[in-house]
Scaffold this active site. Sequence first.
Site, PDB file in Angstrom:
ATOM      1  N   HIS A 268      -0.886  11.152  -2.139  1.00  0.00           N
ATOM      2  CA  HIS A 268      -2.202  10.754  -1.643  1.00  0.00           C
ATOM      3  C   HIS A 268      -3.105  11.932  -1.304  1.00  0.00           C
ATOM      4  O   HIS A 268      -4.270  11.976  -1.713  1.00  0.00           O
ATOM      5  CB  HIS A 268      -2.042   9.865  -0.405  1.00  0.00           C
ATOM      6  CG  HIS A 268      -3.344   9.432   0.195  1.00  0.00           C
ATOM      7  ND1 HIS A 268      -4.033  10.193   1.125  1.00  0.00           N
ATOM      8  CD2 HIS A 268      -4.101   8.333  -0.023  1.00  0.00           C
ATOM      9  CE1 HIS A 268      -5.149   9.571   1.455  1.00  0.00           C
ATOM     10  NE2 HIS A 268      -5.224   8.439   0.781  1.00  0.00           N
TER      11      HIS A 268
ATOM     12  N   HIS B  51       0.842  -1.205   0.000  1.00  0.00           N
ATOM     13  CA  HIS B  51       0.000   0.000   0.000  1.00  0.00           C
ATOM     14  C   HIS B  51       0.873   1.250   0.000  1.00  0.00           C
ATOM     15  O   HIS B  51       1.651   1.455   0.933  1.00  0.00           O
ATOM     16  CB  HIS B  51      -0.894  -0.026   1.241  1.00  0.00           C
ATOM     17  CG  HIS B  51      -1.878   1.086   1.297  1.00  0.00           C
ATOM     18  ND1 HIS B  51      -2.023   1.889   2.404  1.00  0.00           N
ATOM     19  CD2 HIS B  51      -2.771   1.533   0.380  1.00  0.00           C
ATOM     20  CE1 HIS B  51      -2.980   2.772   2.174  1.00  0.00           C
ATOM     21  NE2 HIS B  51      -3.442   2.585   0.954  1.00  0.00           N
TER      22      HIS B  51
HETATM   23  O1  G3P Z   1      -6.529   1.516  -3.028  1.00  0.00           O
HETATM   24  C1  G3P Z   1      -6.644   1.134  -1.696  1.00  0.00           C
HETATM   25  C2  G3P Z   1      -6.496   2.311  -0.766  1.00  0.00           C
HETATM   26  O2  G3P Z   1      -5.309   2.989  -1.103  1.00  0.00           O
HETATM   27  C3  G3P Z   1      -7.653   3.247  -0.823  1.00  0.00           C
HETATM   28  O3  G3P Z   1      -7.621   4.274   0.114  1.00  0.00           O
HETATM   29  O4  G3P Z   1      -7.138   6.501   0.965  1.00  0.00           O
HETATM   30  O5  G3P Z   1      -5.383   4.757   1.088  1.00  0.00           O
HETATM   31  O6  G3P Z   1      -5.992   5.782  -1.086  1.00  0.00           O
HETATM   32  P1  G3P Z   1      -6.485   5.370   0.274  1.00  0.00           P
HETATM   33 MG    MG Z   2      -4.750   4.576  -2.421  1.00  0.00          MG
END
Ligand code: G3P
Ligand code: MG
Length: 246
Positions: free
Chosen positions: A53, A11
């Site tokens: 992000h 992630h």
């Molecule tokens: O794509 C999975 C996750 O990254 C979604 O939430 O806010 O971490 O981008 P976020």
């Molecule tokens: Mg994400």
Amino acid sequence: MLSMIPRLIGHRGAKESAPENTLASIREAAAQGVGWIEFDVMLTRDGVPVVIHDDTLDRTTDGHGPMNAVDHAALKRLDAGSWFDSRFAGERVPDFTEVLDLARSLTLGINVEVKPYPGQEEETAQTVVSVLQQHWPDNGRLLVSSFEVPSLETVRRLAPAVPLGYLLWEPPPDWAAIAGRLRADTLNVDQERQTARSVAEYRATGRPVLAYTVNGGARAAELFSWGVSAVFTDAPGRLQREMVAL
Ligand code: G3P
Ligand code: MG
């Protein structure tokens, strides 16, 4: 066509061990043995797709203010690593193209999350598609996802064969109809909301279920036992070890 996705997806790279969404984080994910990574793509004020992000600079760089107020040249002068640890001083907010090149060189699969600055849902998706068509043209080991339905619609219209993931947080009542209309390939769901029953309901649509963000081995094992296909994790190496030890 959707490639086989491994059980663990890094992630924002491997954000427990390195500053999220940087080249260092992606190298760290690969070093921890993960086969795929997820990262977020947003546009600078002058329309360059970069990997970040938040819609402000403040949390993950030494800059300040909204992303739609910074030009690419100014963004590239910011430090995106020191906030995490002084060892990462000098990391930059990477361009989308830099991340694609690095992922290819590390033979990583990629989940590109279209993360538009509010109001730029279509433009961001258009730019992502056009960069992918030049830099990742075969659609292999690729999943494009978004929470934003207008972004997903744009991707599907411009690139009918791109594997598409519908990201859900608070699912709208008509999520299944939207997934059908989008011809979504996967459902990417918030792990905290899941039960055996909810996962079964998602799987009944015939789509693999991917769950974000899972940082404990026991929870990952539980989700897999309910039929989740893959989990996004900040700590792929640690999660793998924890699951082996169960
Ligand atoms: O794509 C999975 C996750 O990254 C979604 O939430 O806010 O971490 O981008 P976020
Ligand atoms: Mg994400």
